[in-house]
Design a protein around this motif. Structure first.
Motif, PDB file in Angstrom:
ATOM      1  N   LEU A  68      38.131  25.264 -31.587  1.00 14.42           N
ATOM      2  CA  LEU A  68      37.271  24.817 -32.679  1.00 14.42           C
ATOM      3  C   LEU A  68      35.967  24.231 -32.142  1.00 14.42           C
ATOM      4  O   LEU A  68      34.887  24.471 -32.699  1.00 14.42           O
ATOM      5  N   TYR A  69      36.047  23.459 -31.055  1.00 16.30           N
ATOM      6  CA  TYR A  69      34.860  22.831 -30.475  1.00 16.30           C
ATOM      7  C   TYR A  69      34.129  23.775 -29.524  1.00 16.30           C
ATOM      8  O   TYR A  69      32.917  23.677 -29.361  1.00 16.30           O
ATOM      9  N   LEU A  70      34.876  24.681 -28.910  1.00 14.03           N
ATOM     10  CA  LEU A  70      34.270  25.568 -27.929  1.00 14.03           C
ATOM     11  C   LEU A  70      33.530  26.744 -28.556  1.00 14.03           C
ATOM     12  O   LEU A  70      32.849  27.491 -27.845  1.00 14.03           O
ATOM     13  N   GLN A  71      33.672  26.909 -29.875  1.00 11.44           N
ATOM     14  CA  GLN A  71      32.946  27.994 -30.520  1.00 11.44           C
ATOM     15  C   GLN A  71      31.481  27.622 -30.760  1.00 11.44           C
ATOM     16  O   GLN A  71      30.652  28.480 -31.064  1.00 11.44           O
ATOM     17  N   ASN A  72      31.133  26.341 -30.619  1.00 11.71           N
ATOM     18  CA  ASN A  72      29.730  25.933 -30.727  1.00 11.71           C
ATOM     19  C   ASN A  72      28.933  26.525 -29.562  1.00 11.71           C
ATOM     20  O   ASN A  72      29.473  26.749 -28.475  1.00 11.71           O
ATOM     21  N   ASP A  73      27.632  26.754 -29.781  1.00 10.15           N
ATOM     22  CA  ASP A  73      26.841  27.305 -28.677  1.00 10.15           C
ATOM     23  C   ASP A  73      26.626  26.224 -27.623  1.00 10.15           C
ATOM     24  O   ASP A  73      26.889  25.037 -27.839  1.00 10.15           O
ATOM     25  N   TYR A  74      26.154  26.641 -26.444  1.00 12.68           N
ATOM     26  CA  TYR A  74      26.071  25.728 -25.307  1.00 12.68           C
ATOM     27  C   TYR A  74      25.108  24.582 -25.568  1.00 12.68           C
ATOM     28  O   TYR A  74      25.337  23.452 -25.108  1.00 12.68           O
ATOM     29  N   ARG A  75      24.061  24.852 -26.302  1.00 11.42           N
ATOM     30  CA  ARG A  75      23.113  23.772 -26.600  1.00 11.42           C
ATOM     31  C   ARG A  75      23.777  22.689 -27.439  1.00 11.42           C
ATOM     32  O   ARG A  75      23.603  21.496 -27.178  1.00 11.42           O
ATOM     33  N   ASP A  76      24.563  23.092 -28.444  1.00  9.71           N
ATOM     34  CA  ASP A  76      25.249  22.101 -29.277  1.00  9.71           C
ATOM     35  C   ASP A  76      26.288  21.326 -28.469  1.00  9.71           C
ATOM     36  O   ASP A  76      26.457  20.115 -28.655  1.00  9.71           O
ATOM     37  N   GLN A  77      26.984  22.015 -27.574  1.00  8.64           N
ATOM     38  CA  GLN A  77      27.961  21.326 -26.734  1.00  8.64           C
ATOM     39  C   GLN A  77      27.273  20.301 -25.838  1.00  8.64           C
ATOM     40  O   GLN A  77      27.748  19.167 -25.694  1.00  8.64           O
ATOM     41  N   LEU A  78      26.151  20.682 -25.249  1.00  3.77           N
ATOM     42  CA  LEU A  78      25.426  19.766 -24.373  1.00  3.77           C
ATOM     43  C   LEU A  78      24.849  18.600 -25.167  1.00  3.77           C
ATOM     44  O   LEU A  78      24.853  17.449 -24.701  1.00  3.77           O
ATOM     45  N   THR A  79      24.377  18.875 -26.390  1.00  2.00           N
ATOM     46  CA  THR A  79      23.876  17.808 -27.250  1.00  2.00           C
ATOM     47  C   THR A  79      24.959  16.777 -27.525  1.00  2.00           C
ATOM     48  O   THR A  79      24.727  15.567 -27.440  1.00  2.00           O
ATOM     49  N   SER A  80      26.161  17.248 -27.836  1.00  2.00           N
ATOM     50  CA  SER A  80      27.273  16.325 -28.109  1.00  2.00           C
ATOM     51  C   SER A  80      27.589  15.475 -26.887  1.00  2.00           C
ATOM     52  O   SER A  80      27.800  14.256 -26.991  1.00  2.00           O
ATOM     53  N   LEU A  81      27.610  16.098 -25.721  1.00  2.00           N
ATOM     54  CA  LEU A  81      27.967  15.378 -24.498  1.00  2.00           C
ATOM     55  C   LEU A  81      26.903  14.350 -24.125  1.00  2.00           C
ATOM     56  O   LEU A  81      27.215  13.200 -23.779  1.00  2.00           O
ATOM     57  N   ILE A  82      25.624  14.740 -24.204  1.00  2.00           N
ATOM     58  CA  ILE A  82      24.539  13.804 -23.863  1.00  2.00           C
ATOM     59  C   ILE A  82      24.514  12.646 -24.859  1.00  2.00           C
ATOM     60  O   ILE A  82      24.328  11.485 -24.473  1.00  2.00           O
ATOM     61  N   SER A  83      24.692  12.934 -26.132  1.00  2.00           N
ATOM     62  CA  SER A  83      24.692  11.884 -27.148  1.00  2.00           C
ATOM     63  C   SER A  83      25.825  10.893 -26.907  1.00  2.00           C
ATOM     64  O   SER A  83      25.650   9.675 -27.041  1.00  2.00           O
ATOM     65  N   PHE A  84      26.990  11.403 -26.540  1.00  2.00           N
ATOM     66  CA  PHE A  84      28.136  10.548 -26.247  1.00  2.00           C
ATOM     67  C   PHE A  84      27.837   9.633 -25.065  1.00  2.00           C
ATOM     68  O   PHE A  84      28.050   8.412 -25.121  1.00  2.00           O
TER      69      PHE A  84
ATOM     70  N   LEU B 215      22.202  26.483 -19.067  1.00  2.00           N
ATOM     71  CA  LEU B 215      22.898  25.468 -19.849  1.00  2.00           C
ATOM     72  C   LEU B 215      24.364  25.371 -19.428  1.00  2.00           C
ATOM     73  O   LEU B 215      24.942  24.277 -19.381  1.00  2.00           O
ATOM     74  N   GLN B 216      24.985  26.519 -19.120  1.00  2.00           N
ATOM     75  CA  GLN B 216      26.347  26.493 -18.584  1.00  2.00           C
ATOM     76  C   GLN B 216      26.388  25.690 -17.280  1.00  2.00           C
ATOM     77  O   GLN B 216      27.306  24.894 -17.052  1.00  2.00           O
ATOM     78  N   LEU B 217      25.397  25.923 -16.433  1.00  2.00           N
ATOM     79  CA  LEU B 217      25.325  25.208 -15.161  1.00  2.00           C
ATOM     80  C   LEU B 217      25.200  23.706 -15.401  1.00  2.00           C
ATOM     81  O   LEU B 217      25.892  22.898 -14.756  1.00  2.00           O
ATOM     82  N   ILE B 218      24.329  23.297 -16.324  1.00  2.00           N
ATOM     83  CA  ILE B 218      24.138  21.874 -16.615  1.00  2.00           C
ATOM     84  C   ILE B 218      25.424  21.260 -17.156  1.00  2.00           C
ATOM     85  O   ILE B 218      25.826  20.148 -16.759  1.00  2.00           O
ATOM     86  N   LEU B 219      26.090  21.953 -18.061  1.00  2.00           N
ATOM     87  CA  LEU B 219      27.351  21.451 -18.607  1.00  2.00           C
ATOM     88  C   LEU B 219      28.373  21.227 -17.501  1.00  2.00           C
ATOM     89  O   LEU B 219      29.047  20.187 -17.454  1.00  2.00           O
ATOM     90  N   THR B 220      28.498  22.199 -16.606  1.00  2.00           N
ATOM     91  CA  THR B 220      29.470  22.090 -15.523  1.00  2.00           C
ATOM     92  C   THR B 220      29.127  20.935 -14.589  1.00  2.00           C
ATOM     93  O   THR B 220      30.003  20.141 -14.215  1.00  2.00           O
ATOM     94  N   GLU B 221      27.857  20.821 -14.209  1.00  2.00           N
ATOM     95  CA  GLU B 221      27.454  19.740 -13.310  1.00  2.00           C
ATOM     96  C   GLU B 221      27.625  18.375 -13.972  1.00  2.00           C
ATOM     97  O   GLU B 221      28.097  17.421 -13.343  1.00  2.00           O
ATOM     98  N   LEU B 222      27.248  18.266 -15.227  1.00  2.00           N
ATOM     99  CA  LEU B 222      27.331  16.987 -15.922  1.00  2.00           C
ATOM    100  C   LEU B 222      28.777  16.534 -16.069  1.00  2.00           C
ATOM    101  O   LEU B 222      29.116  15.373 -15.786  1.00  2.00           O
ATOM    102  N   VAL B 223      29.643  17.436 -16.506  1.00  2.00           N
ATOM    103  CA  VAL B 223      31.059  17.083 -16.674  1.00  2.00           C
ATOM    104  C   VAL B 223      31.686  16.733 -15.333  1.00  2.00           C
ATOM    105  O   VAL B 223      32.419  15.742 -15.206  1.00  2.00           O
TER     106      VAL B 223
END
Length: 472
Positions: free
Chosen positions: A264-280, A138-146
């Protein structure tokens, strides 16, 4: 003035073209798939889907080539990468992000991961087996997506769509972009300013957070240290210290304007962070496809120290974890409605001696299938290529016949095609065979038709190639 092309002499060996490709007028054709052993060598093609694998009946009839996500398992050379290129060639180019996680990219992430974990006494394959998890992927996906989204081509879209989001959402997205980006801090800074234009107190077309200059207070220094510590938890991120420091400075700039801690936003787990980014991204009409392929090209998965492929199994587990693939099912997230904005196309090497376990159970949602070839499919495949070559041939002694005419007739053709596993085997066999036929050309009548002796010789040399591949 019209000048008639000279007649090609084909009857007497001394005057005839001296090789197979000249004889059939195939020199200089734009594209000859038989010369390539890997689909990655075909990047210069305008049409990436030259061979239609659905037409060749390799896929189940109820699974079209553009199925919304799929898992494909096949040995080296069976066509995984060509199927991938077929899919990529038909995906819309506008408002779509392709995350290409291939063998070399995987190596770069695993190199960073291995250098960042503290355990040093175990072999690398065991470290990957023990410590590489779904969270790391999930870290890898977040980095690649951003890193793919932080691109100047999305600046105008961001300006047009930002009014549809609350300031809180835009602030969260600005934080994720700055935390996970690996390149282009200038574009990152522009995106942050577009997202938070109210707080930058400027006109829409002239926003400017001072991304690299702000008052250096003790509080800011403490925040920077906290952000660095949080960033160190990302064990797989490809980055340089300079890029990271600039991005974290931008986060401090955001904090100086909003007064809200990015933690505040970075304390969410990686799945929640990725959910927010994909939804956006989905709400802006941007879809995403994730391609995982060429794992058999990774030095971390296939080497003499990991004969049981434990590192590959650990990586595959992280990719096909139910929580990971759930992103592609289309039934989650506040903005996702009935269709997901993300598709997974996962291509897994099949190794007969050490099978890879695929635990995904929802095959009705994301199908799993294996590319298998039989002799008739291989014959059809080669004749399809021959048809393409025949159309492009010029100044030929004879038109290129079908493959079984070249391979000493139907009976021997089927006999030797049954011995082959997949197209790559045929490509290797065919190039060996043509070299052999060219060598004995002057002794044949008619020329450039294989004998059983030629086929036996070529197949024996093919076995040597297969053995080398097995030992890799």
């Amino acid at each position: 003035m019209y000048i008639k092309s000279p007649t090609v002499a084909c009857d007497s060996p001394p005057d005839a073209p001296n090789d197979f490709y000249n004889y059939y007028g195939l020199r200089g054709v734009q594209y000859n798939p038989l010369l390539f052993y890997r689909a990655e060598q075909l990047e210069n093609l305008d049409n990436k889907c030259v061979l239609f694998y659905d037409y060749m009946s390799l896929l189940p009839t109820n699974v079209p080539i553009l199925s919304k996500s799929m898992i494909v398992q096949a040995p080296r050379g069976a066509g995984k990468t060509h199927v991938r290129e077929c899919i990529i060639s038909q995906i819309p180019k506008e408002r779509h992000i392709q995350l290409k996680i291939y063998g070399k990219t995987v190596d770069q992430y695993l190199d960073k991961f291995l250098s960042n974990i503290d355990v040093t006494s175990e072999p690398q394959s065991i470290k990957i087996q023990k410590y590489w998890t779904q969270q790391r992927f999930l870290q890898l996906i977040l980095t690649e997506l951003v890193s793919n989204f932080v691109n100047s081509k999305y600046l105008q879209l961001l300006k047009e769509e930002r009014s549809h989001f609350s300031f809180h959402t835009r602030e969260e997205i600005a934080t994720l972009l700055a935390f996970y980006t690996t390149t282009d801090p200038d574009t990152l800074c522009k995106m942050v300013n577009i997202l938070l234009f109210e707080k930058t107190e400027c006109f829409v077309w002239d926003c400017n957070i001072k991304c690299d200059k702000f008052q250096s207070t003790d509080f800011a220094k403490d925040m920077f240290i906290s952000l660095k510590e949080k960033h160190n938890e990302i064990k797989v991120k490809r980055h340089t210290s300079t890029t990271t420091d600039v991005a974290l400075m931008i986060l401090l700039g955001v904090h100086s304007k909003t007064g809200v801690s990015p933690l505040l936003y970075l304390q969410n787990d990686y799945r929640d962070q990725l959910t927010s980014l994909i939804s956006f991204l989905n709400s802006m009409g941007v879809s995403i496809s994730v391609f995982v392929d060429s794992l058999d090209e990774s030095i971390h998965f296939f080497n003499s120290e990991d004969t049981n492929l434990v590192a590959l199994q650990a990586f595959v587990n992280s990719v096909i974890d139910p929580e990971t693939l759930h992103f592609a099912l289309g039934d989650w997230g506040e903005y996702m409605h009935t269709q997901s904005a993300l598709s997974f196309y996962v291509f897994i090497p099949e190794v007969s001696a050490t099978p890879i376990n695929i635990t995904w159970a929802r095959r009705d949602k994301i199908p799993i299938f294996t590319l298998k070839w039989n002799e008739l499919q291989l014959i059809n495949y080669v004749n399809y290529i021959f048809g393409h070559l025949r159309k492009q041939s010029a100044v030929a002694c004879k038109h290129l016949p079908n493959i079984c005419s070249v391979l000493a007739g139907q009976e021997l053709c089927i006999k030797y095609m049954k011995k082959l596993r997949h197209p790559r085997d045929f490509h290797i066999l065919f190039n060996i065979l043509i070299e052999q036929i060219n060598t004995v050309y002057s002794q044949r009548d008619p020329p450039f038709i294989a004998t059983e002796q030629d086929l036996t010789y070529a197949f024996e040399k093919l076995q040597y190639h297969i053995l080398k591949e097995t030992l890799m």
